[in-house]
Structure formats: C-alpha cells, structure tokens
Design a protein around this motif. Structure first.
Motif, PDB file in Angstrom:
ATOM      1  N   ALA A  25      33.122 -40.088  83.299  1.00 42.67           N
ATOM      2  CA  ALA A  25      34.294 -39.924  82.435  1.00 42.67           C
ATOM      3  C   ALA A  25      34.602 -38.461  82.128  1.00 42.67           C
ATOM      4  N   LEU A  26      33.688 -37.562  82.482  1.00 47.07           N
ATOM      5  CA  LEU A  26      33.843 -36.141  82.184  1.00 47.07           C
ATOM      6  C   LEU A  26      34.204 -35.374  83.449  1.00 47.07           C
ATOM      7  N   PRO A  27      34.807 -34.197  83.285  1.00 43.78           N
ATOM      8  CA  PRO A  27      35.068 -33.353  84.466  1.00 43.78           C
ATOM      9  C   PRO A  27      33.751 -33.037  85.184  1.00 43.78           C
ATOM     10  N   PRO A  28      33.798 -32.853  86.493  1.00 40.31           N
ATOM     11  CA  PRO A  28      32.582 -32.618  87.287  1.00 40.31           C
ATOM     12  C   PRO A  28      31.705 -31.477  86.769  1.00 40.31           C
ATOM     13  N   ARG A  29      32.302 -30.459  86.202  1.00 39.55           N
ATOM     14  CA  ARG A  29      31.520 -29.322  85.707  1.00 39.55           C
ATOM     15  C   ARG A  29      30.525 -29.753  84.633  1.00 39.55           C
ATOM     16  N   TYR A  30      30.862 -30.768  83.859  1.00 36.15           N
ATOM     17  CA  TYR A  30      29.955 -31.242  82.810  1.00 36.15           C
ATOM     18  C   TYR A  30      28.666 -31.798  83.414  1.00 36.15           C
ATOM     19  N   THR A  31      28.792 -32.498  84.531  1.00 36.06           N
ATOM     20  CA  THR A  31      27.602 -33.027  85.199  1.00 36.06           C
ATOM     21  C   THR A  31      26.734 -31.878  85.693  1.00 36.06           C
ATOM     22  N   GLU A  32      27.364 -30.872  86.310  1.00 34.35           N
ATOM     23  CA  GLU A  32      26.615 -29.717  86.812  1.00 34.35           C
ATOM     24  C   GLU A  32      25.842 -29.030  85.693  1.00 34.35           C
ATOM     25  N   VAL A  33      26.507 -28.811  84.573  1.00 31.69           N
ATOM     26  CA  VAL A  33      25.859 -28.117  83.449  1.00 31.69           C
ATOM     27  C   VAL A  33      24.729 -28.968  82.878  1.00 31.69           C
ATOM     28  N   LEU A  34      24.988 -30.255  82.662  1.00 27.45           N
ATOM     29  CA  LEU A  34      23.942 -31.123  82.103  1.00 27.45           C
ATOM     30  C   LEU A  34      22.726 -31.175  83.022  1.00 27.45           C
ATOM     31  N   LEU A  35      22.962 -31.349  84.310  1.00 20.18           N
ATOM     32  CA  LEU A  35      21.829 -31.430  85.237  1.00 20.18           C
ATOM     33  C   LEU A  35      21.041 -30.127  85.255  1.00 20.18           C
ATOM     34  N   GLY A  36      21.713 -29.001  85.142  1.00 20.66           N
ATOM     35  CA  GLY A  36      21.018 -27.721  85.061  1.00 20.66           C
ATOM     36  C   GLY A  36      20.155 -27.625  83.813  1.00 20.66           C
ATOM     37  N   LEU A  37      20.700 -28.068  82.688  1.00 18.39           N
ATOM     38  CA  LEU A  37      19.929 -28.061  81.435  1.00 18.39           C
ATOM     39  C   LEU A  37      18.722 -29.001  81.524  1.00 18.39           C
ATOM     40  N   LEU A  38      18.934 -30.160  82.130  1.00 15.19           N
ATOM     41  CA  LEU A  38      17.837 -31.119  82.257  1.00 15.19           C
ATOM     42  C   LEU A  38      16.745 -30.595  83.189  1.00 15.19           C
ATOM     43  N   ASP A  39      17.152 -29.915  84.250  1.00 16.51           N
ATOM     44  CA  ASP A  39      16.160 -29.310  85.146  1.00 16.51           C
ATOM     45  C   ASP A  39      15.313 -28.279  84.394  1.00 16.51           C
ATOM     46  N   ARG A  40      15.966 -27.462  83.581  1.00 17.51           N
ATOM     47  CA  ARG A  40      15.243 -26.463  82.787  1.00 17.51           C
ATOM     48  C   ARG A  40      14.324 -27.141  81.778  1.00 17.51           C
ATOM     49  N   LEU A  41      14.803 -28.217  81.174  1.00 19.96           N
ATOM     50  CA  LEU A  41      13.995 -28.948  80.198  1.00 19.96           C
ATOM     51  C   LEU A  41      12.737 -29.520  80.854  1.00 19.96           C
ATOM     52  N   GLU A  42      12.909 -30.119  82.027  1.00 18.69           N
ATOM     53  CA  GLU A  42      11.757 -30.687  82.726  1.00 18.69           C
ATOM     54  C   GLU A  42      10.781 -29.593  83.151  1.00 18.69           C
ATOM     55  N   ALA A  43      11.299 -28.472  83.620  1.00 11.72           N
ATOM     56  CA  ALA A  43      10.428 -27.359  83.999  1.00 11.72           C
ATOM     57  C   ALA A  43       9.693 -26.830  82.771  1.00 11.72           C
ATOM     58  N   GLY A  44      10.349 -26.858  81.630  1.00 11.74           N
ATOM     59  CA  GLY A  44       9.745 -26.385  80.391  1.00 11.74           C
ATOM     60  C   GLY A  44       8.609 -27.254  79.906  1.00 11.74           C
ATOM     61  N   ALA A  45       8.509 -28.465  80.438  1.00 17.00           N
ATOM     62  CA  ALA A  45       7.415 -29.347  80.033  1.00 17.00           C
ATOM     63  C   ALA A  45       6.062 -28.770  80.437  1.00 17.00           C
ATOM     64  N   LEU A  46       6.084 -27.794  81.320  1.00 19.13           N
ATOM     65  CA  LEU A  46       4.836 -27.157  81.748  1.00 19.13           C
ATOM     66  C   LEU A  46       4.270 -26.233  80.673  1.00 19.13           C
ATOM     67  N   PHE A  47       5.128 -25.850  79.723  1.00 17.40           N
ATOM     68  CA  PHE A  47       4.698 -24.955  78.650  1.00 17.40           C
ATOM     69  C   PHE A  47       4.347 -25.786  77.432  1.00 17.40           C
ATOM     70  N   THR A  48       3.287 -25.417  76.738  1.00 16.96           N
ATOM     71  CA  THR A  48       2.881 -26.185  75.561  1.00 16.96           C
ATOM     72  C   THR A  48       3.451 -25.605  74.283  1.00 16.96           C
ATOM     73  N   GLU A  49       4.007 -24.413  74.351  1.00 11.88           N
ATOM     74  CA  GLU A  49       4.600 -23.808  73.164  1.00 11.88           C
ATOM     75  C   GLU A  49       5.707 -22.862  73.591  1.00 11.88           C
ATOM     76  N   GLU A  50       6.437 -22.325  72.626  1.00 10.45           N
ATOM     77  CA  GLU A  50       7.519 -21.391  72.913  1.00 10.45           C
ATOM     78  C   GLU A  50       6.959 -20.188  73.664  1.00 10.45           C
TER      79      GLU A  50
END
Length: 99
Positions: free
Chosen positions: A43-68
C-alpha cells in the motif's frame, strides 16, 4: 479491504515496535514480523519498502552487539523505525494519490 488490512498491519507493527523498544521482543522477531506485513508494504510507495528493509537489516546485524556501541545504537534504530511508521501512517491516511 486492502487499505483496512494495511492500516491493521501498521497498527501491529507499531505495537511490536513498542515491545522492541522495551526489549520485550528480540530484534530478529521484530524484523521477521515486519517483513511479513505484505499488505502494508504493497500500500506504500516502493521507497518505503526499501527504507524499511534497510532498517531491518541494520537491526538484525545489530543483534550481534550486546550493548550500545559506536557502530550500533538500538535506540537510534528504534527511533528511525518509529519515524518510518509515522510517515507510513501519514501516507495511508492521505489515501491514494491522483491516478
């Protein structure tokens, strides 16, 4: 029906985002749930999917860190996801543009 489903999925994503922010949901579980919201992304413009997937990729990669750390800030990603959700809600509220 699609607009209602997209809106419902956005509500679910925002609820999950609150759990993620409160550390009651893992990064992976949030990412997996967010990626499953097909009606919302459609339902959103394609750019929204690109941005969300990028954020989710960063979030998943961040799971490797236990703290800030200098390379990962859980709070910064949560804030970026909140901003994405707010903007997505505004697009959904505005409805379809001119054809």
């Amino acid at each position: 029906m699609t607009a209602a489903l997209a809106s419902h999925q956005l509500d679910n994503l925002q609820s999950d985002l609150h759990q993620l922010a409160d550390l009651r949901m893992t990064n992976h579980a949030f990412s997996q749930a967010a990626r499953a919201h097909g009606a919302l992304l459609a339902a959103l413009p394609p750019r929204y999917t690109e941005v969300l997937l990028g954020l989710l990729d960063r979030l998943e990669a961040g799971a490797l860190f236990t703290e800030e750390s200098c390379s990962f800030s859980h709070q910064a990603l949560v804030d970026a996801l909140r901003q994405w959700a707010d903007k997505a809600g505004a697009v959904l509220d505005a409805g379809p543009g001119p054809a």
